[in-house]
Every structure is written in C-alpha cells, then in structure tokens.
Design an enzyme around this catalytic site. Sequence first.
Site, PDB file in Angstrom:
ATOM      1  N   ILE A 130       1.077  -0.943   0.159  1.00 42.69           N
ATOM      2  CA  ILE A 130       0.451  -0.306  -0.021  1.00 42.69           C
ATOM      3  C   ILE A 130       0.610   0.917  -0.114  1.00 42.69           C
ATOM      4  CG2 ILE A 130      -0.218   0.376   2.813  1.00 42.69           C
ATOM      5  CD1 ILE A 130      -3.220   0.795   1.782  1.00 42.69           C
ATOM      6  N   LYS A 131       1.942   0.838   0.601  1.00 42.01           N
ATOM      7  CA  LYS A 131       3.058   2.130   0.084  1.00 42.01           C
ATOM      8  C   LYS A 131       3.367   2.986  -0.645  1.00 42.01           C
ATOM      9  CE  LYS A 131       4.003   1.850   4.958  1.00 42.01           C
ATOM     10  NZ  LYS A 131       2.681   2.748   6.402  1.00 42.01           N
ATOM     11  N   ASP A 132       3.307   1.867  -1.637  1.00 42.09           N
ATOM     12  CA  ASP A 132       3.265   2.923  -3.248  1.00 42.09           C
ATOM     13  C   ASP A 132       2.187   3.891  -3.393  1.00 42.09           C
ATOM     14  OD1 ASP A 132       4.591   0.666  -3.459  1.00 42.09           O
ATOM     15  OD2 ASP A 132       3.831  -0.726  -4.924  1.00 42.09           O
ATOM     16  N   ALA A 139       4.035   6.766  -1.316  1.00 37.45           N
ATOM     17  CA  ALA A 139       5.165   7.230  -2.103  1.00 37.45           C
ATOM     18  C   ALA A 139       5.375   8.749  -2.933  1.00 37.45           C
ATOM     19  CB  ALA A 139       5.907   5.765  -2.668  1.00 37.45           C
TER      20      ALA A 139
END
Length: 454
Positions: free
Chosen positions: A42-44, A47
């Site tokens: 999910i950090k995409d 980011a």
Amino acid sequence: MWYNNILETIGNTPLVKLNRVTQHLQATVLAKIETTNPGNSIKDRMAIKMIEDAEKAGVLWPGGTIIEGTSGNTGMGLAIAAAIKGYRCIFTTTDKQSKEKIDALRAFGAEVIVCPTNVAPEDPRSYYSVSSRLEKEVPNAWKANQYDNPSNAKAHYEQTGPEIWEQTEGKITHLVVGVGTGGTISGAGRYLKEQNPDVQVWGIDTYGSVFKKYKETGIFDKDEIYPYITEGIGEDFLPANVDFDVIDLFEKVTDKDAALMTRELARKEGIFAGNSAGAAIAGLLQLGNSLTEEDVVVVIFHDHGSRYMGKMYNEDWLRERGFLEDKKLTAKSILEKRGGQRVVTADVEQSVAEIFNLMKTLNISQIPVTQQGMVIGKVTESDILNALLESPALKSARVGTITSKPFPFVDLNSSIDKLSTLINKDTQAVLVEDEQGEINIITQYDIISAISES
C-alpha cells in the site's frame, strides 16, 4: 490498452471476502489486497504522492536524492518512483526488518543503511536520526518523512478511502488497519467518516507501542515502549499522520498471534500477505463479539508475504521464539525416540589405522574428531579410503591430518525439514547438544527411523 509506466498501475486494488479465518464472526469481512500494487504494498500510493507534492512545492529537483527512514515498504514505493523519475535514494532502516525487504530495496538501486532497533528515536544511531543527518549532509537531498508528511494521509484520503466506499457500495461499517505511520488509517478513515459518520475506524497496535494507551488516556507512557517483533505497525513516538480523532479505538495484538495468523491467511484463504495483515485479523477476532450480521468490515492487507520468508513463513524461526508447537519431528524428539546412545569420537592425535579399526568394530561410517574435548572436524570412511589410496603410509599418521570440516551443529528445536536439508551426500550427519550438555549425532538413518515410528 497499455500504461505509460509502472506508476500508473498503482491503486484500484481488489476487495476479497474472507471465509475460513473469520468463519466465527457474524459480519462480512473483506480484505483490501494492496499486494497488487507494483511494489506489492500500500505504501506505493503515498510514496508517489509525497514525491509529486514535493516536486510541485519545489523542494525536490531533477537529479536530487530522496532520503527516508523506512521499514522497507515505503522505501520500495519511493525507489520505484525514483527509478522512473531519475532520483537517487538513500534509505535507513532497522535491524529487525527482514532481509528480504532490505534486498528488495537494493534491487532497485537504493543505498540502505541498517541501524539498531533498540535505541530511542532521538538517539543519533536511530534510523530516524541517521536519515535526518543525511538530509542535511547530502547535496540536493529531500527527506520524504512519511511519519509527518501530510501527503501520506492525503494519498489515502484521495485514493484508498474512495475506492473502499465505491467497492462496498457505501455499505462499509468498520475499517480495520494496522497502524504505523498512521497515513492509511487516518486518510482513508477520514474520507469514510465524511461519507458516513457512523463508520467505525479500528487501529491495530502491538505490545511495545504507545498508540493504545495514548488514545485511551492522553498519556505518552515511555514505560510502554520495548522491542517487539511484529513489523509495519506500532511506534515508540507519535507521528503527525496518526489522527487520533479519526481512530475510534486501538487493539493490541501479541507478536505470536500476529505471526501465526499471517500464516493462517495463506493456509486457509490462499492469501500470501505480510505480518501486519496477520496482526489486523488477529485484532479483529479479538474485537469480533461486537459485530453483527449487518456489519461490513474492510481490513487493509498492506504488503506481500514474500518479504517475510525468513520470519513468519519460516517454521524454525517461529519455533526458536516459542511461537510454534512442536507438531513436526525435531532434533530433540528424534533423540528421544532413538534413546540413549553413546557418541563415539576420535581424538585428533589418534592414528588413521586406529580410527579405521574402531569404525569397523562399531560398524559406523563417520566419527567426529575432537581436540581437548572440542569437536573440530570429522573423519569418514571416504576420507580414510581417499587418504590411503593417495599414500598407504598415512595409516600411521595422526587422524588430524585427514580430518574434514565438522558436521554442522543444530539446535534441539531444529525441525526435521532443516535436518533433512543439512544431511546430504557431503554431510552424512549433524551434531546437537542435548539439555545435559552432551554432544549427540543424528544421521539420516536416525531420521528415517523416527519417521517410521511416528
């Protein structure tokens, strides 16, 4: 149809109903599978949002360097975006993070500095402090600062929350999220509450973290802080992205329950997810009595299981920490089944002929070699044969002259899988020290005998 680059594939992740691990709950439980993002997490989402907002604000310039303290997933998202946009990346992380996460960051060309876990955030050795120092020292550097950067929560307010609302047709009643930086739960939770103020937002915390007590008492209690194993959730400080007004409650989950549930998701749901997903489901089950048949619960599955192969998906790692029952045969149970058996050793000063005769008498094919009581190597029938073929005179030589590397030592709790991997044509046995401190030898024959008796 095609995409112009990999960044355009971020988001629009599927919502999947859970069936077996939540079968005792009355509610419908849906997993938001964020592993379909290009960086498998999910950090995409946040980011690329942080980078694009920094570019618009004029604080990140072409050819610049992105600095960040990361547990791995945010770094992956930043590294993917940097590869497309032409930025250099330097990441700091902690020594509790899995090797797979660190290797993945380096695969995208990032430089990774591993810092100690068991230090305070303000300690100059912490991964927070090191990243802040690098931002000042490296020319044209920008620190993403996922913990306090509002673009983190904004990404989930603009993307994750609306996706969930649309996918559930506005029927969601509960959002369950493991809380680390706080961006996911705060951003998505705020959007969902704006659509329906009755939506409950539950944060999953871990023992050793400060979130739960701070939410309930308003007290930041340093005595709550201690090292923990669970990755991706919990903190020893209060990130600006954690909006305690959005989060209705926190539930703590033990390292053991989080790790075992992570494995259950793969075995019972076929979902290969990371540690925080296991923690989130374990926390949901602890809170499950308050749910009804009308409830629709969405649980965020942050990242992919491939980053935890050396940990939650490794039975020996789990067994060493007391997380896994000894259902499989172990070195200890093999020794118990075999019963007492004196281990024969050869002293390094004995002759080759003497040891060969001993092996013939006892009908054994290998012997550990000791020096002053310490195992320093081994000698096998093959070692002796090869030596004598080369020079028959070696039969009177010290056995130490033909000693080969010792059998590997294993822990009493080592599983049969690990033992079988170690024993092969080049290594005919392993050594294990029992609870009395005595050295024991386990051969392939011992393993086969133990299996046949099970």
